[in-house]
Design a protein around this motif. Structure first.
Motif, PDB file in Angstrom:
ATOM      1  N   PRO A  61       0.963  -1.637  -0.152  1.00  0.00           N
ATOM      2  CA  PRO A  61       0.556   0.144   0.196  1.00  0.00           C
ATOM      3  C   PRO A  61       1.045   1.270  -0.065  1.00  0.00           C
ATOM      4  O   PRO A  61       1.995   1.033   0.450  1.00  0.00           O
ATOM      5  CB  PRO A  61      -1.085   0.501   1.452  1.00  0.00           C
ATOM      6  CG  PRO A  61       0.119  -1.198   2.288  1.00  0.00           C
ATOM      7  CD  PRO A  61       0.822  -1.412   1.043  1.00  0.00           C
ATOM      8  N   ASP A  62       0.688   2.401  -0.694  1.00  0.00           N
ATOM      9  CA  ASP A  62       0.905   3.892  -0.121  1.00  0.00           C
ATOM     10  C   ASP A  62      -0.171   3.795   0.914  1.00  0.00           C
ATOM     11  O   ASP A  62      -1.285   4.908   1.822  1.00  0.00           O
ATOM     12  CB  ASP A  62       0.090   4.445  -1.359  1.00  0.00           C
ATOM     13  CG  ASP A  62       1.288   4.140  -2.386  1.00  0.00           C
ATOM     14  OD1 ASP A  62       2.032   3.326  -2.171  1.00  0.00           O
ATOM     15  OD2 ASP A  62       1.336   4.669  -3.701  1.00  0.00           O
ATOM     16  N   TRP A  63       0.647   4.414   2.117  1.00  0.00           N
ATOM     17  CA  TRP A  63      -0.117   4.360   3.612  1.00  0.00           C
ATOM     18  C   TRP A  63       1.257   5.789   4.336  1.00  0.00           C
ATOM     19  O   TRP A  63       1.753   5.927   4.598  1.00  0.00           O
ATOM     20  CB  TRP A  63       0.174   3.286   4.461  1.00  0.00           C
ATOM     21  CG  TRP A  63       0.467   2.417   4.125  1.00  0.00           C
ATOM     22  CD1 TRP A  63       1.607   2.786   3.749  1.00  0.00           C
ATOM     23  CD2 TRP A  63       0.298   1.380   5.320  1.00  0.00           C
ATOM     24  NE1 TRP A  63       2.723   1.176   4.142  1.00  0.00           N
ATOM     25  CE2 TRP A  63       1.675   0.135   5.081  1.00  0.00           C
ATOM     26  CE3 TRP A  63      -0.443   1.051   5.953  1.00  0.00           C
ATOM     27  CZ2 TRP A  63       2.402  -0.662   6.372  1.00  0.00           C
ATOM     28  CZ3 TRP A  63      -0.054  -0.387   6.234  1.00  0.00           C
ATOM     29  CH2 TRP A  63       0.392  -1.439   6.585  1.00  0.00           C
ATOM     30  N   THR A  64       0.292   6.505   5.261  1.00  0.00           N
ATOM     31  CA  THR A  64       0.355   7.826   5.471  1.00  0.00           C
ATOM     32  C   THR A  64      -0.619   7.348   7.290  1.00  0.00           C
ATOM     33  O   THR A  64      -1.407   6.943   7.268  1.00  0.00           O
ATOM     34  CB  THR A  64      -0.226   9.063   5.469  1.00  0.00           C
ATOM     35  OG1 THR A  64       0.431   8.752   4.179  1.00  0.00           O
ATOM     36  CG2 THR A  64       0.068   9.958   6.293  1.00  0.00           C
ATOM     37  N   ASN A  65       0.479   7.600   8.211  1.00  0.00           N
ATOM     38  CA  ASN A  65       0.250   7.091   9.646  1.00  0.00           C
ATOM     39  C   ASN A  65       0.886   8.854  10.481  1.00  0.00           C
ATOM     40  O   ASN A  65       1.764   9.303   9.943  1.00  0.00           O
ATOM     41  CB  ASN A  65       0.888   6.318  10.150  1.00  0.00           C
ATOM     42  CG  ASN A  65       0.686   6.320  11.869  1.00  0.00           C
ATOM     43  OD1 ASN A  65       1.882   6.195  12.701  1.00  0.00           O
ATOM     44  ND2 ASN A  65       0.072   5.943  11.978  1.00  0.00           N
ATOM     45  N   THR A  66      -0.465   9.364  10.672  1.00  0.00           N
ATOM     46  CA  THR A  66      -0.376  10.489  11.562  1.00  0.00           C
ATOM     47  C   THR A  66      -1.243   9.971  12.981  1.00  0.00           C
ATOM     48  O   THR A  66      -2.449   9.542  12.941  1.00  0.00           O
ATOM     49  CB  THR A  66      -1.930  11.764  10.693  1.00  0.00           C
ATOM     50  OG1 THR A  66      -0.935  12.092   9.803  1.00  0.00           O
ATOM     51  CG2 THR A  66      -1.308  12.766  12.024  1.00  0.00           C
ATOM     52  N   TRP A  67      -0.852   9.347  14.225  1.00  0.00           N
ATOM     53  CA  TRP A  67      -1.029   9.250  15.604  1.00  0.00           C
ATOM     54  C   TRP A  67      -2.088   7.778  15.394  1.00  0.00           C
ATOM     55  O   TRP A  67      -1.678   7.298  15.340  1.00  0.00           O
ATOM     56  CB  TRP A  67      -1.171  10.131  16.406  1.00  0.00           C
ATOM     57  CG  TRP A  67      -1.215   9.810  18.165  1.00  0.00           C
ATOM     58  CD1 TRP A  67      -1.027   8.640  18.764  1.00  0.00           C
ATOM     59  CD2 TRP A  67      -2.047   9.781  18.477  1.00  0.00           C
ATOM     60  NE1 TRP A  67      -1.182   9.112  19.986  1.00  0.00           N
ATOM     61  CE2 TRP A  67      -2.334   8.792  19.823  1.00  0.00           C
ATOM     62  CE3 TRP A  67      -3.870  10.400  18.778  1.00  0.00           C
ATOM     63  CZ2 TRP A  67      -2.642   9.183  20.602  1.00  0.00           C
ATOM     64  CZ3 TRP A  67      -4.758  10.028  19.805  1.00  0.00           C
ATOM     65  CH2 TRP A  67      -4.712   9.717  20.356  1.00  0.00           C
TER      66      TRP A  67
END
Lengths: 97, 97
Positions: A61-67
């Motif tokens: 996946p392309d994925w972004t984590n913010t907290w």
């Protein structure tokens, strides 16, 4: 072989995902969903579980984590759009929350 | 207590990070760096190592992973800019690659 989903396959595979909160981009080439968790350890735990399947299936996946949030975008670059692998990984992610 | 970095502290803490490939946003409020690895397991392994420190220090990155790349942005929302925690996590990340 990975192939771009036919219209028939899209009609079968995508509706359950849309119902589960996934969205298809306007150009029809990506599936996206933002997962929200109680806190960072839960969010990153989800990513870790999903990472194992992503590598196992050689589909990442392309994925972004913010907290406590993980925003995921799935596509199959080799076919320039969605393949059965995207639907498979999306379903798996929904099982891993 | 977490405080916004003073100009003096920025002058001490930021230059070594810039030399290590970090960049400061135009508004001076975030530190960013894109890490590139051999493959997904190495990229995600780095994220896992960094996640442990992020949680330990209660200071979490905004980060995006695309196969072998991890794009990291650090800021301290509580102070509306950079704090010593951002510099600390940035230095730790450089040690964890």
């Amino acid at each position: 072989m990975t192939e771009r989903l036919s219209d028939t396959a899209r009609g079968t595979l995508l509706p359950p995902l849309l119902e589960a909160g996934w969205t298809v981009s306007d150009d029809g080439k990506t599936l996206s969903k933002t997962f929200e968790f109680e806190d960072f350890p839960n969010a990153f735990g989800f990513m870790t579980r999903a990472a194992i399947y992503a590598e196992k299936w050689d589909h990442h996946p392309d994925w972004t984590n913010t907290w406590n949030k993980v925003a995921v975008t799935l596509t199959t670059h080799d076919v320039g759009g969605l393949s059965a692998l995207d639907a498979k990984l999306a379903r798996k992610m929904d099982q891993l929350i």
